[in-house]
Design a protein around this motif. Structure first.
Motif, mmCIF file in Angstrom:
data_model
loop_
_atom_site.group_PDB
_atom_site.id
_atom_site.type_symbol
_atom_site.label_atom_id
_atom_site.label_comp_id
_atom_site.label_asym_id
_atom_site.label_seq_id
_atom_site.Cartn_x
_atom_site.Cartn_y
_atom_site.Cartn_z
ATOM 1 N N PRO A 250 11.160 -54.779 19.902
ATOM 2 C CA PRO A 250 10.445 -56.044 20.085
ATOM 3 C C PRO A 250 9.030 -55.968 19.531
ATOM 4 O O PRO A 250 8.356 -54.950 19.659
ATOM 5 C CB PRO A 250 10.411 -56.231 21.600
ATOM 6 C CG PRO A 250 11.392 -55.272 22.162
ATOM 7 C CD PRO A 250 11.572 -54.181 21.167
ATOM 8 N N LEU A 251 8.611 -57.063 18.910
ATOM 9 C CA LEU A 251 7.229 -57.174 18.436
ATOM 10 C C LEU A 251 6.307 -57.343 19.632
ATOM 11 O O LEU A 251 6.702 -57.926 20.649
ATOM 12 C CB LEU A 251 7.086 -58.393 17.520
ATOM 13 C CG LEU A 251 7.784 -58.342 16.172
ATOM 14 C CD1 LEU A 251 7.772 -59.722 15.519
ATOM 15 C CD2 LEU A 251 7.130 -57.312 15.277
ATOM 16 N N ALA B 274 4.318 -61.550 17.857
ATOM 17 C CA ALA B 274 5.499 -62.415 17.869
ATOM 18 C C ALA B 274 5.086 -63.886 17.904
ATOM 19 O O ALA B 274 5.683 -64.721 17.210
ATOM 20 C CB ALA B 274 6.385 -62.079 19.062
ATOM 21 N N ALA C 106 5.958 -66.294 14.951
ATOM 22 C CA ALA C 106 6.853 -67.423 15.260
ATOM 23 C C ALA C 106 6.323 -68.716 14.662
ATOM 24 O O ALA C 106 7.097 -69.525 14.145
ATOM 25 C CB ALA C 106 7.037 -67.555 16.773
ATOM 26 N N SER D 218 7.179 -59.113 9.902
ATOM 27 C CA SER D 218 8.540 -59.286 10.399
ATOM 28 C C SER D 218 9.247 -57.952 10.608
ATOM 29 O O SER D 218 10.111 -57.832 11.485
ATOM 30 C CB SER D 218 9.362 -60.135 9.427
ATOM 31 O OG SER D 218 8.809 -61.420 9.295
ATOM 32 N N TRP E 40 13.931 -61.839 12.698
ATOM 33 C CA TRP E 40 13.519 -63.113 13.288
ATOM 34 C C TRP E 40 14.466 -63.514 14.411
ATOM 35 O O TRP E 40 14.047 -63.981 15.455
ATOM 36 C CB TRP E 40 13.465 -64.209 12.246
ATOM 37 C CG TRP E 40 12.427 -64.003 11.181
ATOM 38 C CD1 TRP E 40 11.396 -63.096 11.175
ATOM 39 C CD2 TRP E 40 12.311 -64.726 9.968
ATOM 40 N NE1 TRP E 40 10.657 -63.221 10.028
ATOM 41 C CE2 TRP E 40 11.190 -64.212 9.258
ATOM 42 C CE3 TRP E 40 13.041 -65.750 9.382
ATOM 43 C CZ2 TRP E 40 10.787 -64.695 8.019
ATOM 44 C CZ3 TRP E 40 12.643 -66.237 8.151
ATOM 45 C CH2 TRP E 40 11.525 -65.714 7.478
ATOM 46 N N ASN F 39 13.998 -61.084 17.487
ATOM 47 C CA ASN F 39 12.765 -61.365 18.222
ATOM 48 C C ASN F 39 12.703 -62.796 18.751
ATOM 49 O O ASN F 39 11.710 -63.194 19.358
ATOM 50 C CB ASN F 39 11.546 -61.068 17.348
ATOM 51 C CG ASN F 39 11.252 -59.591 17.286
ATOM 52 O OD1 ASN F 39 10.769 -59.016 18.254
ATOM 53 N ND2 ASN F 39 11.560 -58.963 16.161
ATOM 54 N N LEU G 224 12.345 -65.632 17.271
ATOM 55 C CA LEU G 224 11.261 -66.428 16.710
ATOM 56 C C LEU G 224 11.759 -67.838 16.414
ATOM 57 O O LEU G 224 12.953 -68.089 16.293
ATOM 58 C CB LEU G 224 10.742 -65.793 15.422
ATOM 59 C CG LEU G 224 10.182 -64.378 15.536
ATOM 60 C CD1 LEU G 224 9.637 -63.930 14.194
ATOM 61 C CD2 LEU G 224 9.133 -64.259 16.617
#
Length: 167
Positions: free
Chosen positions: A18-19, A24, A28, A79, A120, A123, A125
């Motif tokens: 996870p970012l 994030a 996003a 990313s 993406w 996470n 996003l």
């Protein structure tokens, strides 16, 4: 809370982590600005139809091409930040900056785009998080030999599915 996962994508082994929350959040916003206009071009009345993942990647590439180079590269690096990637025949590299992206993906831009898209999704996003809130779920369909009999065209797909009324 997201747990790290490892996936095989286009002959690359990728460990996603996870970012950080603030990264994030800002990513996003940037991803939403890139991808939401692409999704608006799809006919959402056909939520059970499969959308060719390559068309989404082509749209992302086209949108990235309109950005200044440093901003486009920044989106790619951000990313993939923290991912550990093993390219075919190469040692594992944790992505921390542009030189790591260069080392892993030299001559493999298509794989890079596929892995960025998967990051993406992993996470959650935008627009993937927004799609989930409105009952649209995204998934990539298998392109393995077992799935070959159900595929009409070779290559990865993005399936959009949701609760749409059947008449």
């Amino acid at each position: 809370m997201l747990s790290p996962i490892t996936k095989e994508i286009e002959k690359f082994s990728v460990r996603f982590r996870p970012l950080p929350a603030t990264k994030a959040f800002t990513l996003a916003k940037r991803v939403g600005a890139l991808v939401l206009p692409l999704l608006k071009s799809f006919d959402l009345s056909k939520l059970n139809a499969e959308v060719d993942l390559n068309s989404i990647i082509d749209g992302v590439i086209e949108t990235l091409s309109g950005l200044p180079d440093d901003k486009a590269v920044g989106i790619i690096v951000d990313s993939l930040q923290g991912c550990t990637i093993i390219a075919p025949g190469k040692p594992a590299i944790e992505i921390n900056g542009t030189s790591d992206v260069d080392d892993v993906f030299q001559g493999e831009l298509e794989a890079m785009y596929s892995i960025v898209l998967e990051s993406w999704k992993y996470n959650k996003l935008a627009p993937f998080k927004l799609a989930a809130r409105f009952g649209v779920q995204t998934k990539t369909t298998s392109t393995s030999e077992e799935a070959a009999s159900t595929e009409t065209k070779p290559g990865p797909k993005l399936a959009l599915s949701g609760d749409s009324p059947q008449k």
